[in-house]
Structures are given as structure tokens and as C-alpha cells.
Design a protein around this motif. Sequence first.
Motif, PDB file in Angstrom:
ATOM      1  N   PRO A   1      17.151  37.233  -9.574  1.00  0.00           N
ATOM      2  CA  PRO A   1      17.957  36.486 -11.229  1.00  0.00           C
ATOM      3  C   PRO A   1      18.347  37.110 -12.196  1.00  0.00           C
ATOM      4  CG  PRO A   1      15.643  35.869  -9.799  1.00  0.00           C
ATOM      5  CD  PRO A   1      15.711  36.971  -8.778  1.00  0.00           C
ATOM      6  N   ALA A   2      18.854  37.261 -12.596  1.00  0.00           N
ATOM      7  CA  ALA A   2      18.893  37.601 -14.112  1.00  0.00           C
ATOM      8  C   ALA A   2      20.252  36.509 -14.735  1.00  0.00           C
ATOM      9  CB  ALA A   2      20.465  38.569 -12.954  1.00  0.00           C
TER      10      ALA A   2
ATOM     11  N   LYS B   1      15.233  39.704 -16.267  1.00  0.00           N
ATOM     12  CA  LYS B   1      14.230  39.519 -17.331  1.00  0.00           C
ATOM     13  C   LYS B   1      13.071  39.937 -17.192  1.00  0.00           C
ATOM     14  CE  LYS B   1      15.691  34.572 -16.653  1.00  0.00           C
ATOM     15  NZ  LYS B   1      16.182  33.378 -15.669  1.00  0.00           N
ATOM     16  N   SER B   2      12.105  40.213 -18.284  1.00  0.00           N
ATOM     17  CA  SER B   2      10.634  41.093 -17.589  1.00  0.00           C
ATOM     18  C   SER B   2       9.993  41.104 -16.082  1.00  0.00           C
ATOM     19  CB  SER B   2      10.328  41.035 -18.718  1.00  0.00           C
ATOM     20  OG  SER B   2      10.481  39.881 -19.400  1.00  0.00           O
ATOM     21  N   GLY B   3       9.463  39.744 -15.772  1.00  0.00           N
ATOM     22  CA  GLY B   3       9.008  40.005 -15.270  1.00  0.00           C
ATOM     23  C   GLY B   3       9.932  39.607 -13.402  1.00  0.00           C
TER      24      GLY B   3
ATOM     25  N   GLU C   1      10.111  46.517  -9.784  1.00  0.00           N
ATOM     26  CA  GLU C   1       9.893  47.956  -9.337  1.00  0.00           C
ATOM     27  C   GLU C   1       8.755  47.650  -8.174  1.00  0.00           C
ATOM     28  OE1 GLU C   1       8.716  48.726 -13.295  1.00  0.00           O
ATOM     29  OE2 GLU C   1      10.627  49.097 -13.651  1.00  0.00           O
ATOM     30  N   SER C   2       8.180  47.077  -8.228  1.00  0.00           N
ATOM     31  CA  SER C   2       7.183  47.183  -6.770  1.00  0.00           C
ATOM     32  C   SER C   2       8.236  47.103  -5.415  1.00  0.00           C
ATOM     33  CB  SER C   2       6.300  45.813  -7.197  1.00  0.00           C
ATOM     34  OG  SER C   2       7.022  44.954  -6.701  1.00  0.00           O
TER      35      SER C   2
END
Length: 84
Positions: free
Chosen positions: A42-43, A55-57, A63-64
Amino acid sequence: MTGEQEKVKIKRCPLCGGELRDGNTTIPFLIGERVIVIRDVPAEICSECSEAYMKSGVVDKVESVLDKLEELHSEMSVVHYEAA
Ligand SMILES: [Zn+2]
């Protein structure tokens, strides 16, 4: 009297000033010599230059996912964001 204008919240692309719209994108990451491709992320995507901004979330989850995939030691991985 000052006419108060309603501010319409349109997000703008920092690169070209185009309008950002919600969508999905495929992002390749190069980590060392390995390539990890995450699909359907999602972007917010620029309607002018097609640059995608996570988005930040989403960044946290990506990253995980990258951390997990790094342990697999495969040269190239393709994963779907929703399935990860
Ligand atoms: Zn743009």
C-alpha cells in the motif's frame, strides 16, 4: 472580513508537486547482493511521475519483512505484502 477558505487536504509529491493517490505498488529492495521484491505494498502514488511513497505504518511492516527474509539467505525473494 476575511474570507476563510477551506483547506482541501491534497498530498503533493515532493519531487514534482503532482497529486498523491492511494494505490498499491511493487518495490524492489537491494540488500547487499540480495534482491527482495515486495508486491502489492500500500502506498501513495504520484499521479504525475508515478513515484510511490510508503506510509509510516507500512514502512515498519516492510522492515520486519525484510529482516525475516534476510535470514533465508536466498538471492532473490518475491513476497506479497498481505501474505508476509
Ligand atoms: Zn511526482
